[in-house]
Design an enzyme around this catalytic site. Structure first.
Site, PDB file in Angstrom:
ATOM      1  N   GLU A   4      -0.031  -3.446   4.502  1.00  0.00           N
ATOM      2  CA  GLU A   4      -1.189  -2.547   4.531  1.00  0.00           C
ATOM      3  C   GLU A   4      -1.354  -1.878   5.893  1.00  0.00           C
ATOM      4  O   GLU A   4      -1.108  -2.494   6.912  1.00  0.00           O
ATOM      5  CB  GLU A   4      -2.469  -3.352   4.269  1.00  0.00           C
ATOM      6  CG  GLU A   4      -3.106  -3.180   2.925  1.00  0.00           C
ATOM      7  CD  GLU A   4      -3.656  -1.787   2.630  1.00  0.00           C
ATOM      8  OE1 GLU A   4      -3.775  -0.960   3.545  1.00  0.00           O
ATOM      9  OE2 GLU A   4      -3.964  -1.538   1.463  1.00  0.00           O
ATOM     10  N   ASP A   5      -1.813  -0.614   5.871  1.00  0.00           N
ATOM     11  CA  ASP A   5      -2.095   0.054   7.154  1.00  0.00           C
ATOM     12  C   ASP A   5      -3.590   0.221   7.397  1.00  0.00           C
ATOM     13  O   ASP A   5      -3.980   0.721   8.447  1.00  0.00           O
ATOM     14  CB  ASP A   5      -1.434   1.446   7.198  1.00  0.00           C
ATOM     15  CG  ASP A   5      -2.119   2.439   6.276  1.00  0.00           C
ATOM     16  OD1 ASP A   5      -2.490   2.049   5.146  1.00  0.00           O
ATOM     17  OD2 ASP A   5      -2.289   3.605   6.677  1.00  0.00           O
ATOM     18  N   THR A  46       1.760   9.772   4.526  1.00  0.00           N
ATOM     19  CA  THR A  46       0.798  10.779   4.096  1.00  0.00           C
ATOM     20  C   THR A  46      -0.585  10.585   4.716  1.00  0.00           C
ATOM     21  O   THR A  46      -1.455  11.429   4.520  1.00  0.00           O
ATOM     22  CB  THR A  46       0.637  10.743   2.565  1.00  0.00           C
ATOM     23  OG1 THR A  46       0.511   9.384   2.174  1.00  0.00           O
ATOM     24  CG2 THR A  46       1.808  11.381   1.869  1.00  0.00           C
ATOM     25  N   LYS A  52      -9.389   5.149   5.856  1.00  0.00           N
ATOM     26  CA  LYS A  52      -8.068   4.756   5.360  1.00  0.00           C
ATOM     27  C   LYS A  52      -8.189   3.690   4.274  1.00  0.00           C
ATOM     28  O   LYS A  52      -8.886   2.691   4.462  1.00  0.00           O
ATOM     29  CB  LYS A  52      -7.200   4.217   6.499  1.00  0.00           C
ATOM     30  CG  LYS A  52      -6.644   5.302   7.388  1.00  0.00           C
ATOM     31  CD  LYS A  52      -5.660   4.690   8.367  1.00  0.00           C
ATOM     32  CE  LYS A  52      -5.072   5.716   9.292  1.00  0.00           C
ATOM     33  NZ  LYS A  52      -4.278   5.077  10.347  1.00  0.00           N
ATOM     34  N   SER A 100      -2.441   0.820  -4.511  1.00  0.00           N
ATOM     35  CA  SER A 100      -2.968   1.963  -3.755  1.00  0.00           C
ATOM     36  C   SER A 100      -4.322   2.397  -4.292  1.00  0.00           C
ATOM     37  O   SER A 100      -4.565   2.333  -5.497  1.00  0.00           O
ATOM     38  CB  SER A 100      -1.980   3.129  -3.866  1.00  0.00           C
ATOM     39  OG  SER A 100      -2.553   4.316  -3.375  1.00  0.00           O
ATOM     40  N   ALA A 101      -5.163   2.873  -3.382  1.00  0.00           N
ATOM     41  CA  ALA A 101      -6.458   3.423  -3.797  1.00  0.00           C
ATOM     42  C   ALA A 101      -6.305   4.840  -4.330  1.00  0.00           C
ATOM     43  O   ALA A 101      -7.235   5.395  -4.919  1.00  0.00           O
ATOM     44  CB  ALA A 101      -7.407   3.438  -2.601  1.00  0.00           C
ATOM     45  N   LYS A 115     -10.682  -0.875  -2.503  1.00  0.00           N
ATOM     46  CA  LYS A 115     -10.538  -1.762  -1.349  1.00  0.00           C
ATOM     47  C   LYS A 115     -11.774  -1.590  -0.453  1.00  0.00           C
ATOM     48  O   LYS A 115     -12.240  -0.453  -0.328  1.00  0.00           O
ATOM     49  CB  LYS A 115      -9.277  -1.397  -0.543  1.00  0.00           C
ATOM     50  CG  LYS A 115      -7.982  -1.451  -1.344  1.00  0.00           C
ATOM     51  CD  LYS A 115      -6.840  -0.778  -0.574  1.00  0.00           C
ATOM     52  CE  LYS A 115      -5.586  -0.688  -1.412  1.00  0.00           C
ATOM     53  NZ  LYS A 115      -4.484   0.037  -0.752  1.00  0.00           N
ATOM     54  N   ASP A 134       0.870  -1.154   0.000  1.00  0.00           N
ATOM     55  CA  ASP A 134       0.000   0.000   0.000  1.00  0.00           C
ATOM     56  C   ASP A 134       0.924   1.226   0.000  1.00  0.00           C
ATOM     57  O   ASP A 134       2.105   1.117   0.361  1.00  0.00           O
ATOM     58  CB  ASP A 134      -0.852  -0.054   1.276  1.00  0.00           C
ATOM     59  CG  ASP A 134      -1.675   1.182   1.471  1.00  0.00           C
ATOM     60  OD1 ASP A 134      -2.400   1.545   0.547  1.00  0.00           O
ATOM     61  OD2 ASP A 134      -1.581   1.783   2.565  1.00  0.00           O
ATOM     62  N   LEU A 135       0.410   2.385  -0.403  1.00  0.00           N
ATOM     63  CA  LEU A 135       1.280   3.565  -0.477  1.00  0.00           C
ATOM     64  C   LEU A 135       1.083   4.500   0.735  1.00  0.00           C
ATOM     65  O   LEU A 135       1.956   4.597   1.597  1.00  0.00           O
ATOM     66  CB  LEU A 135       1.005   4.315  -1.792  1.00  0.00           C
ATOM     67  CG  LEU A 135       1.861   5.549  -2.060  1.00  0.00           C
ATOM     68  CD1 LEU A 135       3.333   5.190  -2.169  1.00  0.00           C
ATOM     69  CD2 LEU A 135       1.400   6.242  -3.339  1.00  0.00           C
ATOM     70  N   ASP A 136      -0.096   5.116   0.798  1.00  0.00           N
ATOM     71  CA  ASP A 136      -0.345   6.074   1.890  1.00  0.00           C
ATOM     72  C   ASP A 136      -0.359   5.357   3.232  1.00  0.00           C
ATOM     73  O   ASP A 136      -1.146   4.434   3.445  1.00  0.00           O
ATOM     74  CB  ASP A 136      -1.707   6.757   1.704  1.00  0.00           C
ATOM     75  CG  ASP A 136      -1.715   7.744   0.561  1.00  0.00           C
ATOM     76  OD1 ASP A 136      -0.870   8.646   0.565  1.00  0.00           O
ATOM     77  OD2 ASP A 136      -2.570   7.605  -0.334  1.00  0.00           O
TER      78      ASP A 136
HETATM   79  P1  B16 Z   1      -6.754  10.156  -3.342  1.00  0.00           P
HETATM   80  P2  B16 Z   1      -3.679   3.967  -0.067  1.00  0.00           P
HETATM   81  C1  B16 Z   1      -5.635   5.787  -0.044  1.00  0.00           C
HETATM   82  O1  B16 Z   1      -4.329   5.404  -0.386  1.00  0.00           O
HETATM   83  C2  B16 Z   1      -5.667   6.504   1.296  1.00  0.00           C
HETATM   84  O2  B16 Z   1      -5.378   5.611   2.348  1.00  0.00           O
HETATM   85  C3  B16 Z   1      -7.046   7.059   1.522  1.00  0.00           C
HETATM   86  O3  B16 Z   1      -7.086   7.781   2.749  1.00  0.00           O
HETATM   87  C4  B16 Z   1      -7.422   7.989   0.355  1.00  0.00           C
HETATM   88  O4  B16 Z   1      -8.735   8.466   0.513  1.00  0.00           O
HETATM   89  C5  B16 Z   1      -7.331   7.173  -0.940  1.00  0.00           C
HETATM   90  O5  B16 Z   1      -6.027   6.668  -1.081  1.00  0.00           O
HETATM   91  C6  B16 Z   1      -7.655   8.009  -2.149  1.00  0.00           C
HETATM   92  O6  B16 Z   1      -6.646   8.969  -2.276  1.00  0.00           O
HETATM   93  O7  B16 Z   1      -7.736  11.125  -2.813  1.00  0.00           O
HETATM   94  O8  B16 Z   1      -5.332  10.666  -3.386  1.00  0.00           O
HETATM   95  O9  B16 Z   1      -7.171   9.542  -4.664  1.00  0.00           O
HETATM   96  O10 B16 Z   1      -3.619   3.878   1.430  1.00  0.00           O
HETATM   97  O11 B16 Z   1      -4.591   2.933  -0.704  1.00  0.00           O
HETATM   98  O12 B16 Z   1      -2.326   4.067  -0.721  1.00  0.00           O
HETATM   99 MG    MG Z   2      -2.845   3.116   3.328  1.00  0.00          MG
END
Ligand code: B16
Ligand code: MG
Length: 235
Positions: free
Chosen positions: A173-174, A20, A48, A118-119, A149, A12-14
């Site tokens: 994953e977090d 972030t 998240k 990542s989402a 997800k 996962d990224l964020d």
């Molecule tokens: P964006 P991940 C997710 O990234 C975040 O955890 C989540 O908080 C955020 O709403 C989602 O990406 C969408 O991000 O607004 O930049 O498209 O944890 O799956 O890497």
């Molecule tokens: Mg994450």
């Protein structure tokens, strides 16, 4: 008991590779404040790993706000995003976690493929910003998936693009939604963060530094006393 040795690590990224997650939370909290209600860190847990629009729906629900037009939702989501991006630009040098870099280098030197699942639609922006795109064999993000997800799509697409069977993938994953998605994909999952919130992960750690012994044992296909089991919660 011997599990299939792993061939790929999907991150996962964020909140895992870059720190972030707190910027997302601050931006949602600010938006909630503008809309007239408080939004706690605990309530934020369910956002998240969830897509931007689904996060907005959850936020509005938490604030008891109903009957919002699609146009207004788009405007609110954009407002949130500009808040997040301005934080990233200001705090750029703080974003990248050096422990992740060491761990990624270690995996790659062992011939393990690496990927991002990542989402976020901002994943390409973030990876460029911190200049770590070359550390990954594949990046799948919110721009290339249809179902967010906890749907397994993002993980399955990453595994397919690097030609590794899901059962040979580890996911890091977090978010509870991400842990669930990876399990549905048939992958093994390391939760990063609070084990009380990531109860479905096979194993939970608080930093990559804790991982090396587990990684070595798992790479050799050993499970059981390592705490690394065949099912959720290390069972
Ligand atoms: P964006 P991940 C997710 O990234 C975040 O955890 C989540 O908080 C955020 O709403 C989602 O990406 C969408 O991000 O607004 O930049 O498209 O944890 O799956 O890497
Ligand atoms: Mg994450």
């Amino acid at each position: 008991m011997r599990a299939k040795p792993f061939e790929a690590a999907i991150f996962d990224l964020d909140g895992v590779i870059v720190d972030t997650a707190k910027f997302h939370y601050n931006a949602w909290k600010r938006l909630a404040g503008e809309l007239g209600f408080a939004f706690s860190e605990r309530e934020n847990e369910q956002l998240k790993g969830v897509s931007r629009m689904e996060s907005l729906e959850l936020l509005l629900l938490a604030g008891g706000i109903t009957e919002v037009t699609p146009e207004r939702k788009e405007a609110l989501a954009s407002r949130k995003m500009s808040g997040t991006r301005s934080s990233w630009q200001r705090l750029r040098p703080l974003m990248y976690c050096p422990v992740s870099a060491n761990f990624l280098g270690h995996l790659r030197s062992c011939g393990i493929k690496t990927g991002i699942a990542s989402a976020s639609k901002n994943a390409p922006f973030i990876l460029d910003q911190v200049n770590i795109r070359p550390l990954f064999d594949v990046v799948v993000d919110g721009n290339s998936i249809v179902r967010a997800k906890p749907d397994p799509e993002v993980f399955l697409q990453a595994a397919r693009l690097i030609s590794v069977a899901p059962a040979a993938c580890f996911v890091f994953e977090d978010a509870a939604a991400g842990v669930e998605g990876a399990i549905r994909a048939g992958m093994r999952v390391v939760g990063i963060g609070d084990g009380r919130l990531l109860t479905r992960a096979h194993l939970t750690i608080t930093s990559f530094e804790q991982l090396e012994p587990v990684f070595l044992m798992s790479h050799m296909g050993i499970t059981g006393s390592t705490g690394w089991g065949d099912g959720p919660n290390g069972q």
